[in-house]
Design an enzyme around this catalytic site. Structure first.
Site, PDB file in Angstrom:
ATOM      1  N   CYS A 110       5.968  -3.301  -1.453  1.00 22.86           N
ATOM      2  CA  CYS A 110       6.595  -2.023  -1.780  1.00 22.86           C
ATOM      3  C   CYS A 110       7.975  -2.106  -1.156  1.00 22.86           C
ATOM      4  O   CYS A 110       8.098  -2.012   0.067  1.00 22.86           O
ATOM      5  CB  CYS A 110       5.805  -0.855  -1.202  1.00 22.86           C
ATOM      6  SG  CYS A 110       6.668   0.717  -1.384  1.00 22.86           S
ATOM      7  N   CYS A 113       9.101   1.478   0.500  1.00 20.74           N
ATOM      8  CA  CYS A 113       8.496   1.964   1.749  1.00 20.74           C
ATOM      9  C   CYS A 113       7.403   0.981   2.136  1.00 20.74           C
ATOM     10  O   CYS A 113       7.708  -0.161   2.479  1.00 20.74           O
ATOM     11  CB  CYS A 113       8.010   3.403   1.620  1.00 20.74           C
ATOM     12  SG  CYS A 113       7.141   3.798   0.096  1.00 20.74           S
ATOM     13  N   SER A 114       6.130   1.378   2.052  1.00 18.03           N
ATOM     14  CA  SER A 114       5.081   0.428   2.416  1.00 18.03           C
ATOM     15  C   SER A 114       3.778   0.767   1.687  1.00 18.03           C
ATOM     16  O   SER A 114       2.699   0.637   2.245  1.00 18.03           O
ATOM     17  CB  SER A 114       4.861   0.419   3.926  1.00 18.03           C
ATOM     18  OG  SER A 114       4.588   1.727   4.379  1.00 18.03           O
ATOM     19  N   CYS A 115       3.884   1.208   0.415  1.00 18.24           N
ATOM     20  CA  CYS A 115       2.695   1.515  -0.395  1.00 18.24           C
ATOM     21  C   CYS A 115       1.745   0.316  -0.376  1.00 18.24           C
ATOM     22  O   CYS A 115       2.180  -0.824  -0.517  1.00 18.24           O
ATOM     23  CB  CYS A 115       3.098   1.811  -1.839  1.00 18.24           C
ATOM     24  SG  CYS A 115       4.150   3.266  -1.998  1.00 18.24           S
TER      25      CYS A 115
END
Lengths: 204, 99
Positions: A110, A113-115
């Protein structure tokens, strides 16, 4: 001991400054509890649930997909609807399974962000959230994979999936050669977190 | 809302740079790719992030870009690819294929 040989003390958690976002998160938590939207007990349970989630659920899905083609087809259609067949709750955020083949190797990231498919893999590793991984893996995926010890053949397309806000991805790795005699549980043991992200291959 | 673009269609990501909580990564803006999947409809996160409703659900596409389209000579391999989730309002039809 001379001055030159002194080791720095490891800082305690409260030694670094409190950030704006930490203050905001704390204030929000206090407000939600004060207004009766959440109870401290419900919050604690959520944190505990998150803590026990790990890649074992994802690995069970992969092992079943390796041994049951129909299950694999259903998983490719909808992970969320198929996971409950094994008693696994994949949550409501849609998860798409992407299958590695001799022609395509899939990797997930991602960049914004950090999905991450936390329901199936647990909390993401720190490197998954790092700026270095997020910016480099879309531009130079083969160099990044090589740093994980993963070499992908020149005749295989490396396909990187960049999640946004609404979809999550799970890589179905290729079943290793020479595993015909293994049962589902033993197969699940070959499926690591990283091979479901695509930065590694199953244990052989 | 029915999807404007179909599977396999060539699309271009708008080269727009609005402020705010935007879910289209910079590196694909102005780039041309192929619709790999039409992935349902979702409320617009660019609205939801500000407490606005985003009631109008938008079609979401998985768009595949080739390494060479994104990074030109800097691509490790021209045939490697990146698939990015992009909401419909960020896409426009691409004339003349991938260039």
């Amino acid at each position: 001991m001379s001055e030159a040989h002194r080791h720095p003390n490891q800082p305690d958690v409260e030694d670094s400054p409190v950030t704006t976002y930490q203050v905001m998160a704390r204030a929000l938590e206090d407000l939600l509890i004060e207004k009766g939207v959440l109870t401290p007990d419900a919050l604690r349970r959520q944190i505990e649930d998150a803590d026990v989630r790990g890649p074992a659920n994802g690995a069970r899905l992969i092992a079943r997909a390796w041994t049951d083609e129909d299950f694999e087809s259903r998983l490719l259609r909808s992970v969320n609807q198929t996971a409950p067949e094994l008693g696994i709750d994949a949550g409501t955020t849609p998860i798409t399974a992407v299958k590695n083949t001799r022609a395509v190797h899939n990797v997930i990231v991602c960049t914004l962000c950090s999905c991450y498919p936390t329901m199936l893999l647990g909390s993401p590793p720190d490197w998954y959230k790092s700026g270095a991984y997020r910016s480099r893996v879309v531009r130079a995926p083969r160099a990044v994979l090589a740093e994980f010890g993963t070499e992908i053949g020149a005749d295989v397309e490396v396909r990187v999936h960049d999640s946004s806000a609404d979809l999550r991805y799970l890589v179905i790795p290729m079943r290793p050669e020479g595993t015909d005699g293994l049962d589902e549980e033993a197969l699940a043991g070959l499926v690591t977190r990283d091979c479901m992200i695509g930065t590694a291959l199953p244990i052989t | 809302m029915s999807a404007r673009f179909a599977l396999g269609e060539t699309v271009r990501v708008r080269a727009a740079y609005p402020p705010g909580h935007v879910r289209t990564p910079f590196y694909v803006r102005g780039r041309t790719g192929i619709v790999d999947a039409v992935a349902g409809t979702y409320r617009n996160p660019e609205e939801l992030a500000y407490g606005r409703g985003g009631e109008l659900a938008l079609p979401l596409y998985r768009v595949r870009f080739s390494g060479v389209e994104l990074w030109a000579d800097g691509a490790e391999r021209a045939t490697d690819s990146v698939v990015v989730d992009i909401l419909e309002h960020w896409l426009e039809p691409a004339q003349g294929g991938i260039g």
